[in-house]
Design an enzyme around this catalytic site. Structure first.
Site, PDB file in Angstrom:
ATOM      1  N   ASP A   6       0.864  -1.187   0.000  1.00 20.55           N
ATOM      2  CA  ASP A   6       0.000   0.000   0.000  1.00 20.55           C
ATOM      3  C   ASP A   6       0.894   1.228   0.000  1.00 20.55           C
ATOM      4  O   ASP A   6       1.460   1.593   1.034  1.00 20.55           O
ATOM      5  CB  ASP A   6      -0.908  -0.023   1.233  1.00 20.55           C
ATOM      6  CG  ASP A   6      -1.700   1.267   1.412  1.00 20.55           C
ATOM      7  OD1 ASP A   6      -1.925   1.971   0.409  1.00 20.55           O
ATOM      8  OD2 ASP A   6      -2.090   1.567   2.560  1.00 20.55           O
ATOM      9  N   VAL A   7       1.036   1.863  -1.165  1.00 20.82           N
ATOM     10  CA  VAL A   7       1.915   3.016  -1.319  1.00 20.82           C
ATOM     11  C   VAL A   7       1.097   4.286  -1.144  1.00 20.82           C
ATOM     12  O   VAL A   7       0.304   4.658  -2.015  1.00 20.82           O
ATOM     13  CB  VAL A   7       2.606   3.019  -2.700  1.00 20.82           C
ATOM     14  CG1 VAL A   7       3.549   4.205  -2.820  1.00 20.82           C
ATOM     15  CG2 VAL A   7       3.356   1.717  -2.927  1.00 20.82           C
ATOM     16  N   GLY A   8       1.271   4.959  -0.029  1.00 16.29           N
ATOM     17  CA  GLY A   8       0.605   6.225   0.216  1.00 16.29           C
ATOM     18  C   GLY A   8       1.517   7.390  -0.093  1.00 16.29           C
ATOM     19  O   GLY A   8       2.707   7.217  -0.374  1.00 16.29           O
ATOM     20  N   THR A  10       2.672   9.560   1.928  1.00 17.78           N
ATOM     21  CA  THR A  10       3.643   9.783   2.992  1.00 17.78           C
ATOM     22  C   THR A  10       4.352   8.505   3.396  1.00 17.78           C
ATOM     23  O   THR A  10       5.574   8.488   3.573  1.00 17.78           O
ATOM     24  CB  THR A  10       2.947  10.386   4.235  1.00 17.78           C
ATOM     25  OG1 THR A  10       2.262  11.579   3.855  1.00 17.78           O
ATOM     26  CG2 THR A  10       3.972  10.715   5.315  1.00 17.78           C
ATOM     27  N   VAL A  13       3.066   0.906   3.404  1.00 20.56           N
ATOM     28  CA  VAL A  13       2.868  -0.231   4.298  1.00 20.56           C
ATOM     29  C   VAL A  13       2.854  -1.489   3.433  1.00 20.56           C
ATOM     30  O   VAL A  13       2.177  -1.533   2.399  1.00 20.56           O
ATOM     31  CB  VAL A  13       1.545  -0.109   5.078  1.00 20.56           C
ATOM     32  CG1 VAL A  13       1.364  -1.306   6.014  1.00 20.56           C
ATOM     33  CG2 VAL A  13       1.516   1.195   5.865  1.00 20.56           C
ATOM     34  N   GLY A 102      -9.124   6.441  -5.528  1.00 18.94           N
ATOM     35  CA  GLY A 102      -7.814   5.898  -5.226  1.00 18.94           C
ATOM     36  C   GLY A 102      -7.863   4.399  -4.971  1.00 18.94           C
ATOM     37  O   GLY A 102      -8.832   3.893  -4.395  1.00 18.94           O
ATOM     38  N   ASP A 104      -6.300   2.608  -2.855  1.00 15.18           N
ATOM     39  CA  ASP A 104      -6.359   2.290  -1.431  1.00 15.18           C
ATOM     40  C   ASP A 104      -7.792   2.364  -0.910  1.00 15.18           C
ATOM     41  O   ASP A 104      -8.210   1.559  -0.062  1.00 15.18           O
ATOM     42  CB  ASP A 104      -5.445   3.225  -0.631  1.00 15.18           C
ATOM     43  CG  ASP A 104      -5.747   4.704  -0.883  1.00 15.18           C
ATOM     44  OD1 ASP A 104      -6.221   5.060  -1.981  1.00 15.18           O
ATOM     45  OD2 ASP A 104      -5.499   5.516   0.028  1.00 15.18           O
ATOM     46  N   ASP A 124     -10.017   6.318   7.088  1.00 12.46           N
ATOM     47  CA  ASP A 124      -8.595   6.021   6.918  1.00 12.46           C
ATOM     48  C   ASP A 124      -7.780   7.274   7.231  1.00 12.46           C
ATOM     49  O   ASP A 124      -7.850   8.272   6.524  1.00 12.46           O
ATOM     50  CB  ASP A 124      -8.340   5.558   5.481  1.00 12.46           C
ATOM     51  CG  ASP A 124      -6.933   5.012   5.277  1.00 12.46           C
ATOM     52  OD1 ASP A 124      -6.071   5.219   6.152  1.00 12.46           O
ATOM     53  OD2 ASP A 124      -6.690   4.381   4.228  1.00 12.46           O
ATOM     54  N   THR A 179       1.331  25.487  25.908  1.00 12.74           N
ATOM     55  CA  THR A 179       1.149  25.501  24.461  1.00 12.74           C
ATOM     56  C   THR A 179       1.194  24.107  23.860  1.00 12.74           C
ATOM     57  O   THR A 179       0.381  23.757  22.992  1.00 12.74           O
ATOM     58  CB  THR A 179       2.216  26.385  23.799  1.00 12.74           C
ATOM     59  OG1 THR A 179       2.106  27.714  24.319  1.00 12.74           O
ATOM     60  CG2 THR A 179       2.034  26.430  22.289  1.00 12.74           C
TER      61      THR A 179
END
Length: 250
Positions: A6-8, A10, A13, A102, A104, A124, A179
């Protein structure tokens, strides 16, 4: 064994399936300029490529499609199934242009139907937060795309000179005293509220209390605080790829 990838935008996986069982899995940064040779070296450092009999790929990065073809041919020496138009999924796509969905998201819908029934909603948590909806008839009917957690926080840090990056963890209280905790509270409870609002509207349009399943790298952080998220399946996309692979073997 089947290598599901699974190429996202960012992160990537990937995992090894033996039959229906996911035996091993890994998560690495996605690098858009990787060649087939570089992919061969990368995957070869994690697993024995001689054990790979097939590769099922879902990639949202078009630049890497040719690289994966080269990797499958030259290094894994295995058949490659690239999830896209023309691939049998068992889930009809009721989108204005199915080619815009997509891979995915399709894999998630396939796994949701198989594992959780219909209707269902997949949330997701990736580069974007994707909401994908399967109808009672088992059809992919569309969804929602929202800015992802990391993208949203990075944009905030870049535009606010006095703010700084914080760890993505749950703060001790909603009302923060510093903060860092204030940012963490906004992250966790802000995104949990966004999810609840969108899921409730989706259910209203479906006319059904469709169950939800969350996946993605930051699902563990948000799910405990979102009343509409009922379960986490961290490898939903890989499972969807495995199912699609099986449906295209004939």
């Amino acid at each position: 064994m089947l290598l599901a990838v699974d190429v996202g935008n960012t992160q990537t996986v990937f995992g090894l399936f033996e039959g229906p069982d996911l035996n091993q899995h890994w998560r690495v940064a996605t690098e858009r300029q990787r060649s087939g040779d570089e992919l061969g070296a990368l995957f070869g450092s994690f697993l024995d490529l001689s054990r790979v009999e097939g590769i099922a790929l879902a990639s949202t990065v078009p630049q890497l499609h040719r690289s994966y073809e080269d990797f499958a041919k030259e290094y894994a020496r295995a058949d490659l199934l690239d999830l896209g138009p023309g691939v049998k999924t068992g889930v009809p796509i009721r989108y204005d242009d199915p080619r815009e969905v997509g891979p995915d998201r399709i894999a998630n819908a396939v796994a949701a139907v198989e594992g959780y029934g219909t209707p269902s909603i997949v949330v997701d948590f990736g580069t974007s937060t994707n909401f994908d909806v399967v109808s009672a008839e088992g059809e992919y009917v569309g969804g929602v795309l929202a800015p992802g957690i990391e993208v949203s926080m990075d944009a905030l840090f870049q535009r606010a000179a006095r703010l700084f990056k914080v760890d993505f963890v749950e703060p001790p209280t909603v009302i923060a005293k510093n903060t860092a905790s204030s940012l963490q509270s906004g992250l966790v409870y802000g995104f949990a509220g966004q999810v609840d609002g969108i899921v409730e509207r989706i259910r209203g349009e479906l006319g059904a209390e469709a169950p939800t399943v969350a996946t993605g790298g930051l699902a563990d952080l948000i799910v405990p605080h979102a009343r509409t998220l009922e379960r986490i399946d961290p490898f939903l996309t890989l499972e969807g790829l495995r199912i699609v692979w099986e449906r295209n073997r004939d």
